[in-house]
Design a protein around this motif. Structure first.
Motif, mmCIF file in Angstrom:
data_model
loop_
_atom_site.group_PDB
_atom_site.id
_atom_site.type_symbol
_atom_site.label_atom_id
_atom_site.label_comp_id
_atom_site.label_asym_id
_atom_site.label_seq_id
_atom_site.Cartn_x
_atom_site.Cartn_y
_atom_site.Cartn_z
ATOM 1 N N LYS A 88 14.359 20.152 -8.185
ATOM 2 C CA LYS A 88 13.181 20.216 -7.317
ATOM 3 C C LYS A 88 12.183 19.116 -7.689
ATOM 4 O O LYS A 88 11.581 18.486 -6.825
ATOM 5 C CB LYS A 88 12.535 21.596 -7.452
ATOM 6 N N GLU A 89 12.041 18.861 -8.986
ATOM 7 C CA GLU A 89 11.129 17.823 -9.447
ATOM 8 C C GLU A 89 11.626 16.430 -9.040
ATOM 9 O O GLU A 89 10.827 15.546 -8.728
ATOM 10 C CB GLU A 89 10.942 17.900 -10.963
ATOM 11 N N VAL A 90 12.950 16.239 -9.018
ATOM 12 C CA VAL A 90 13.519 14.960 -8.575
ATOM 13 C C VAL A 90 13.121 14.706 -7.121
ATOM 14 O O VAL A 90 12.648 13.615 -6.780
ATOM 15 C CB VAL A 90 15.057 14.942 -8.720
ATOM 16 N N ILE A 91 13.296 15.721 -6.285
ATOM 17 C CA ILE A 91 12.968 15.583 -4.861
ATOM 18 C C ILE A 91 11.473 15.299 -4.691
ATOM 19 O O ILE A 91 11.078 14.417 -3.915
ATOM 20 C CB ILE A 91 13.378 16.855 -4.070
ATOM 21 N N GLN A 92 10.622 16.017 -5.422
ATOM 22 C CA GLN A 92 9.173 15.788 -5.333
ATOM 23 C C GLN A 92 8.828 14.360 -5.746
ATOM 24 O O GLN A 92 8.041 13.685 -5.076
ATOM 25 C CB GLN A 92 8.418 16.777 -6.221
ATOM 26 N N PHE A 93 9.406 13.920 -6.846
ATOM 27 C CA PHE A 93 9.168 12.572 -7.362
ATOM 28 C C PHE A 93 9.540 11.518 -6.323
ATOM 29 O O PHE A 93 8.744 10.638 -5.992
ATOM 30 C CB PHE A 93 9.982 12.394 -8.650
ATOM 31 N N LEU A 94 10.744 11.630 -5.790
ATOM 32 C CA LEU A 94 11.214 10.648 -4.808
ATOM 33 C C LEU A 94 10.391 10.707 -3.521
ATOM 34 O O LEU A 94 10.063 9.669 -2.938
ATOM 35 C CB LEU A 94 12.701 10.853 -4.528
ATOM 36 N N ASN A 95 10.033 11.902 -3.085
ATOM 37 C CA ASN A 95 9.201 12.040 -1.878
ATOM 38 C C ASN A 95 7.833 11.396 -2.066
ATOM 39 O O ASN A 95 7.318 10.751 -1.149
ATOM 40 C CB ASN A 95 9.034 13.515 -1.491
ATOM 41 N N GLU A 96 7.246 11.566 -3.247
ATOM 42 C CA GLU A 96 5.940 10.951 -3.509
ATOM 43 C C GLU A 96 6.037 9.428 -3.478
ATOM 44 O O GLU A 96 5.145 8.757 -2.944
ATOM 45 C CB GLU A 96 5.400 11.425 -4.859
ATOM 46 N N ILE A 97 7.106 8.899 -4.017
ATOM 47 C CA ILE A 97 7.280 7.441 -4.006
ATOM 48 C C ILE A 97 7.508 6.937 -2.583
ATOM 49 O O ILE A 97 6.965 5.910 -2.186
ATOM 50 C CB ILE A 97 8.417 7.012 -4.950
ATOM 51 N N ILE A 98 8.295 7.682 -1.808
ATOM 52 C CA ILE A 98 8.551 7.310 -0.406
ATOM 53 C C ILE A 98 7.252 7.325 0.399
ATOM 54 O O ILE A 98 7.026 6.465 1.245
ATOM 55 C CB ILE A 98 9.592 8.258 0.238
ATOM 56 N N LYS A 99 6.381 8.301 0.126
ATOM 57 C CA LYS A 99 5.099 8.360 0.833
ATOM 58 C C LYS A 99 4.303 7.077 0.649
ATOM 59 O O LYS A 99 3.656 6.598 1.574
ATOM 60 C CB LYS A 99 4.269 9.540 0.313
ATOM 61 N N GLU A 100 4.353 6.539 -0.557
ATOM 62 C CA GLU A 100 3.619 5.310 -0.862
ATOM 63 C C GLU A 100 4.359 4.045 -0.401
ATOM 64 O O GLU A 100 3.745 2.996 -0.244
ATOM 65 C CB GLU A 100 3.350 5.208 -2.368
ATOM 66 N N ASN A 101 5.678 4.150 -0.226
ATOM 67 C CA ASN A 101 6.514 2.985 0.115
ATOM 68 C C ASN A 101 7.523 3.361 1.204
ATOM 69 O O ASN A 101 8.730 3.278 0.985
ATOM 70 C CB ASN A 101 7.265 2.520 -1.144
ATOM 71 N N PRO A 102 7.036 3.764 2.383
ATOM 72 C CA PRO A 102 7.947 4.281 3.412
ATOM 73 C C PRO A 102 8.959 3.261 3.938
ATOM 74 O O PRO A 102 10.016 3.646 4.444
ATOM 75 C CB PRO A 102 7.002 4.742 4.526
ATOM 76 N N GLU A 103 8.678 1.987 3.790
ATOM 77 C CA GLU A 103 9.581 0.961 4.319
ATOM 78 C C GLU A 103 10.662 0.547 3.316
ATOM 79 O O GLU A 103 11.551 -0.231 3.659
ATOM 80 C CB GLU A 103 8.775 -0.279 4.738
ATOM 81 N N ASN A 104 10.607 1.070 2.101
ATOM 82 C CA ASN A 104 11.560 0.662 1.075
ATOM 83 C C ASN A 104 12.861 1.446 1.218
ATOM 84 O O ASN A 104 12.936 2.624 0.840
ATOM 85 C CB ASN A 104 10.966 0.846 -0.322
ATOM 86 N N ILE A 105 13.866 0.794 1.751
ATOM 87 C CA ILE A 105 15.151 1.447 2.014
ATOM 88 C C ILE A 105 15.856 1.819 0.706
ATOM 89 O O ILE A 105 16.527 2.845 0.639
ATOM 90 C CB ILE A 105 16.034 0.551 2.913
ATOM 91 N N ASP A 106 15.712 1.005 -0.331
ATOM 92 C CA ASP A 106 16.377 1.308 -1.603
ATOM 93 C C ASP A 106 15.882 2.632 -2.186
ATOM 94 O O ASP A 106 16.665 3.409 -2.729
ATOM 95 C CB ASP A 106 16.155 0.183 -2.616
ATOM 96 N N ILE A 107 14.600 2.880 -2.069
ATOM 97 C CA ILE A 107 14.047 4.144 -2.579
ATOM 98 C C ILE A 107 14.479 5.294 -1.677
ATOM 99 O O ILE A 107 14.885 6.349 -2.149
ATOM 100 C CB ILE A 107 12.509 4.065 -2.690
#
Length: 172
Positions: A88-107
């Motif tokens: 669950k923490e992995v998903i939260q972590f990745l979602n938070e990063i995606i929120k800040e970098n929505p155009e980054n396909i690698d993330i």
């Protein structure tokens, strides 16, 4: 001086972490990204599973254009967190990063991979759909086709719509 004293004291690592965190905050306020990066790297060494420090390391590396370093921080944190069975923490972590970098396909791909590993197929497909759109927007028709084909291979309930989309992309 306070930091040196705290680092010499083996009994209380907590003080070193608190002092380093304050120093990093000051560096961030001064926009001294490189110095802040060094401090957050020290924090990461002291506490490898500290999500906040990892988020800062990813953010600073992205700001400095050091994309491979940012992705390595993400991958290392995901690995440590999964080893501790904190999906669950992995998903939260990745979602938070995606929120800040929505155009980054690698993330976004890392989030998609996590959803697949954890059996969240529909959420993985949502990420793949977004990546296909991003690839099309960038003019990467081949990449978009491969992504839509990967979605179809996962056999979603609306796979006919993806087949139609695939034909549309190929004919454009």
């Amino acid at each position: 001086l306070a930091l040196r004293l705290a680092q010499q004291s083996r009994t209380n690592r907590k003080w070193a972490v608190q002092i380093l965190t304050k120093i990093a905050d000051i560096d961030m306020q001064r926009l001294d990204w490189r110095q802040a990066l060094r401090i957050f790297e020290q924090l990461r060494s002291l506490q490898p599973d500290d999500k906040a420090a990892r988020m800062q390391l990813v953010d600073i590396n992205l700001r400095l254009g050091q994309f491979p370093a940012a992705l390595k921080e993400i991958d290392d944190f995901v690995k440590i967190t999964e080893e501790n069975q904190k999906t669950k923490e992995v998903i939260q972590f990745l979602n938070e990063i995606i929120k800040e970098n929505p155009e980054n396909i690698d993330i976004r791909k890392r989030l998609m991979d996590a959803f697949i590993r954890y059996g969240h197929t529909s959420k993985a497909i949502q990420q793949m759909d977004t990546m296909a759109d991003q690839l099309l927007d960038r003019g990467d028709k081949r990449g978009a086709i491969e992504m839509v084909e990967a979605i179809i291979a996962m056999n979603p309930p609306n796979s006919n719509q993806y087949r139609q989309l695939l034909q549309q992309i190929k004919s454009d």
